[in-house]
Structure formats: structure tokens, C-alpha cells
Write an enzyme that holds these catalytic residues in place. Structure first.
Site, short mmCIF file in Angstrom:
data_model
loop_
_atom_site.label_atom_id
_atom_site.label_comp_id
_atom_site.label_asym_id
_atom_site.label_seq_id
_atom_site.Cartn_x
_atom_site.Cartn_y
_atom_site.Cartn_z
N TYR A 150 59.26 30.78 -53.12
CA TYR A 150 60.69 30.60 -52.83
C TYR A 150 61.44 30.07 -54.06
O TYR A 150 62.52 30.57 -54.41
CB TYR A 150 60.80 29.62 -51.66
CG TYR A 150 62.18 29.36 -51.12
CD1 TYR A 150 62.83 30.30 -50.32
CD2 TYR A 150 62.81 28.14 -51.35
CE1 TYR A 150 64.09 30.03 -49.80
CE2 TYR A 150 64.06 27.87 -50.83
CZ TYR A 150 64.70 28.81 -50.05
OH TYR A 150 65.94 28.55 -49.53
N LYS A 210 64.41 32.00 -56.04
CA LYS A 210 65.75 31.42 -56.17
C LYS A 210 66.09 31.13 -57.64
O LYS A 210 67.26 31.23 -58.04
CB LYS A 210 65.87 30.15 -55.33
CG LYS A 210 65.71 30.38 -53.81
CD LYS A 210 66.79 31.28 -53.25
CE LYS A 210 66.78 31.28 -51.72
NZ LYS A 210 67.79 32.20 -51.14
P1 NAP Z 1 68.09 31.12 -41.28
O1 NAP Z 1 68.77 30.26 -40.29
O2 NAP Z 1 66.63 31.32 -41.19
O3 NAP Z 1 68.84 32.55 -41.30
C1 NAP Z 1 68.36 33.55 -42.15
C2 NAP Z 1 69.24 34.77 -42.01
O4 NAP Z 1 68.71 35.82 -42.83
C3 NAP Z 1 69.30 35.29 -40.59
O5 NAP Z 1 70.59 35.77 -40.32
C4 NAP Z 1 68.31 36.45 -40.64
O6 NAP Z 1 68.69 37.40 -39.66
C5 NAP Z 1 68.50 36.98 -42.04
N1 NAP Z 1 67.34 37.71 -42.54
C6 NAP Z 1 66.11 37.22 -42.80
N2 NAP Z 1 65.30 38.20 -43.21
C7 NAP Z 1 66.04 39.35 -43.23
C8 NAP Z 1 65.76 40.70 -43.54
N3 NAP Z 1 64.54 41.09 -43.94
N4 NAP Z 1 66.75 41.62 -43.42
C9 NAP Z 1 67.98 41.24 -43.02
N5 NAP Z 1 68.31 39.97 -42.71
C10 NAP Z 1 67.35 39.03 -42.80
O7 NAP Z 1 68.35 30.58 -42.76
P2 NAP Z 1 69.54 29.68 -43.35
O8 NAP Z 1 69.08 28.27 -43.33
O9 NAP Z 1 70.81 30.05 -42.72
O10 NAP Z 1 69.49 30.14 -44.87
C11 NAP Z 1 70.40 31.09 -45.40
C12 NAP Z 1 70.20 31.15 -46.91
O11 NAP Z 1 70.37 29.86 -47.47
C13 NAP Z 1 68.81 31.61 -47.33
O12 NAP Z 1 68.90 32.42 -48.47
C14 NAP Z 1 68.12 30.31 -47.67
O13 NAP Z 1 67.08 30.51 -48.61
C15 NAP Z 1 69.25 29.51 -48.24
N6 NAP Z 1 69.04 28.07 -48.19
C16 NAP Z 1 69.01 27.41 -47.00
C17 NAP Z 1 68.82 26.03 -46.99
C18 NAP Z 1 68.81 25.22 -45.73
O14 NAP Z 1 68.59 24.01 -45.80
N7 NAP Z 1 69.04 25.81 -44.55
C19 NAP Z 1 68.62 25.36 -48.19
C20 NAP Z 1 68.65 26.06 -49.38
C21 NAP Z 1 68.87 27.42 -49.36
P3 NAP Z 1 67.69 38.27 -38.76
O15 NAP Z 1 66.50 37.42 -38.45
O16 NAP Z 1 68.51 38.65 -37.60
O17 NAP Z 1 67.37 39.43 -39.63
#
Ligand code: NAP
Length: 274
Positions: free
Chosen positions: A182, A186
Site C-alpha cells: 500500500y 501510494k
Molecule cells: P473504503 O471505505 O474501503 O471504500 C473504498 C471504495 O473503493 C469503495 O467505494 C469501493 O467500492 C471502491 N473500490 C475498491 N476496489 C475497487 C475496484 N476494484 N473497482 C472499483 N471500485 C473499487 O475506503 P476509504 O476509507 O473510503 O478510502 C478511500 C481512499 O482513501 C482509498 O484510496 C484509500 O487508500 C485512501 N485512504 C483512506 C484512509 C482512511 O483512513 N480511510 C487513509 C488514507 C488513505 P466497491 O466495493 O463498491 O467497488
């Protein structure tokens, strides 16, 4: 110019069925209305970003694999007075996202904002991490971002305007034990974004990374409460982030006012990485 994006624009990796693409909103997509594509919009940060960009007056094209939550997002945005559509696409599939972006922008005759937000984690310590877990995470987080930026470049250059916002992570800035895959993906996204910023800056296109810290979503839900307390102690602002903390940062970088900000990494982590 009047643009409509028909329901049949569902990506060809998903044969067009009514469930997989929203009906086109009965509208004339006015030339002044900016079109924003947001990946991973079915939940978490992407959902918050999609709602915020719609509230800011953009027409949002929401993308993820799950149709039902995307449909409910479109309904929420519509009820709030905005406009949105969705398309189902697995961004990990070869050039599926690139082809979908080309199709959407060709039909609409424009593309103004691209938010590469969809991402996954497959955590594990280096010595136990499988090739598959490394490849999957790099594929969904980084390769799809490259594919999307490449597809977005042409319509954005044609319109001499573009805002690309890639959602990275503090892990990509500082590294993080258990996240070799990851953090590498990133960090790679940062190099990709800076390059896109340099290549396309002269065409009115900016590209930036928003790097969230620890934000309350499904991705972080599995964290045990004790670990959460420990984490909060390391955050200067003494709280976990909310999705709206991220969508506010994205909204700025996706706005016209951010025209002189490009190639940057905006860390939104409450001071976690200080
Ligand atoms: P999340 O709640 O797990 O949501 C992930 C989203 O990505 C969902 O809408 C999922 O939709 C979609 N997704 C995953 N795999 C996919 C695929 N193969 N094709 C199309 N869509 C896909 O994650 P989040 O926390 O909102 O994170 C969003 C972004 O922020 C990510 O890039 C993550 O790395 C980054 N981030 C998050 C955090 C945190 O603390 N939450 C911290 C740093 C960075 P479906 O399952 O419906 O496809």
C-alpha cells in the site's frame, strides 16, 4: 452545447443492464456545468467527495463495483438539488477504467475533474506478504490511477482545463509497517501525480495528491478500540478524521480557485505525520 450521457454508457466490462448504470438525468448538461468523475464513490471518502462536488455545482459521475450504494448516492445528491449518475466498473480490470472515462468524456463532450479515490488494502508484514497481495494493491491503487490520468488527459487538454486529485495516504509519505504494498502504491502515486502536473500544466490542468491520515470509514473500521485510542494520542488534533475533512480538501483542489496549485501533496491527517 447540449450534452447528455445515456444510460447505455455503462462500461462494456459490465454489459449494459439497468441496474449497472443510472438513467440519464433529464437535463441539458449546460456548458457551464463541470463534469467530475469520482472513483470509489459507493462509500467512505469517495461518497463524501462525490456529494461535496455535487453540492459545489458539478455534475458527478460516480464509479465503483456495487450498483446499489451508487444508486442511493445518486438519489441523495438529486434530493439535495444536485445532479449525478453512476457507472459500475472494476477498476482493477486491465484498461476498464480508461475505456469508461473515454466513453463518458466523449459522450459528454467534456471532462473537468477526475478524483482517483478507489483503493484497497491487503496488509501484512513484508516477509509474509504474497506476490498476489502486492500486485493487487498496486494494481487497484496505482495502475488504475495511471490508466485514468492517461484517459482523462485528452478531453482535459481539449477543454484546456482540468483538475486531477489523486487520493494517496500518509503511508505513502512516511511508510507504514505492514503496508509495503500500500505504501509503495501510494508513494508511486505521488511520482505519477508530479509528472502529470509537469506534463499537463501548460494546458490548464492541475494534478495533486490528497494524503489522508486516519479517517473513519469501512477501511479503518476493523481497528480495535484500544488501537484507536493509541492512534488518537499520536494525532495532534486528538481525533480521528471524518470523511468531510478529506472532501473539503478535495473540493478546494478541484475548484477553479486552485489553478496555481499543482504537483503538491496535501496531507490531511490532523498532524499524525508531524
Ligand atoms: P473504503 O471505505 O474501503 O471504500 C473504498 C471504495 O473503493 C469503495 O467505494 C469501493 O467500492 C471502491 N473500490 C475498491 N476496489 C475497487 C475496484 N476494484 N473497482 C472499483 N471500485 C473499487 O475506503 P476509504 O476509507 O473510503 O478510502 C478511500 C481512499 O482513501 C482509498 O484510496 C484509500 O487508500 C485512501 N485512504 C483512506 C484512509 C482512511 O483512513 N480511510 C487513509 C488514507 C488513505 P466497491 O466495493 O463498491 O467497488
Amino acid at each position: 452545447m447540449i450534452c447528455t450521457i445515456p444510460a447505455r454508457a455503462a462500461h462494456r466490462c459490465n454489459p449494459p443492464r439497468q441496474r449497472e448504470a443510472s438513467h440519464p438525468i433529464r437535463r441539458s448538461l449546460l456548458i457551464e456545468t463541470r463534469l467530475a468523475i469520482v472513483t470509489g464513490a459507493s462509500r467512505g471518502l469517495g461518497r463524501s467527495i462525490a456529494s461535496r462536488l455535487a453540492a459545489d455545482g458539478m455534475h458527478v459521475m460516480a464509479i465503483a463495483r456495487s450498483a446499489d450504494p451508487l444508486q442511493s448516492l445518486v438519489e441523495e445528491i438529486t434530493a439535495a438539488g444536485g445532479t449525478a449518475e453512476f457507472r459500475v466498473c472494476d477498476i482493477g480490470e486491465a484498461n476498464a477504467l480508461g475505456e469508461l472515462i473515454e466513453e463518458i468524456s466523449e459522450t459528454a463532450g467534456r471532462l473537468d475533474v477526475l478524483v482517483n479515490n478507489a483503493g484497497i488494502t491487503r496488509d501484512g508484514l513484508l516477509m509474509r506478504m504474497s506476490d498476489e497481495d502486492f500486485d493487487d494493491v498496486v494494481n487497484v491503487n496505482l495502475r488504475s490511477t495511471f490508466v485514468a490520468c492517461r484517459a482523462a488527459a485528452r478531453p482535459m487538454m481539449k477543454g484546456r482545463y482540468g483538475r486531477i486529485v489523486n487520493i494517496g495516504s500518509v503511508s505513502g509519505v512516511t511508510g507504514n509497517p505492514g503496508q509495503a504494498n500500500y505504501a509503495a502504491a501510494k508513494a508511486g502515486m505521488i511520482g505519477l501525480t508530479k509528472t502529470v502536473a509537469k506534463e499537463l500544466g501548460g494546458k490548464g490542468i492541475t494534478a495533486n495528491v490528497v494524503a489522508p491520515g486516519f479517517i473513519k470509514t469501512d477501511m479503518t473500521e476493523a481497528m480495535v478500540p484500544l488501537l484507536e485510542q493509541e492512534m488518537v494520542k499520536r494525532i495532534s488534533t486528538r481525533r480521528l478524521g471524518e470523511p468531510s475533512d478529506i472532501s473539503a480538501a478535495v473540493a478546494f483542489l478541484a475548484s477553479e480557485e486552485a489553478s496555481y496549485v499543482t504537483g503538491q501533496v496535501l496531507v490531511v491527517d490532523g498532524g499524525l505525520a508531524l
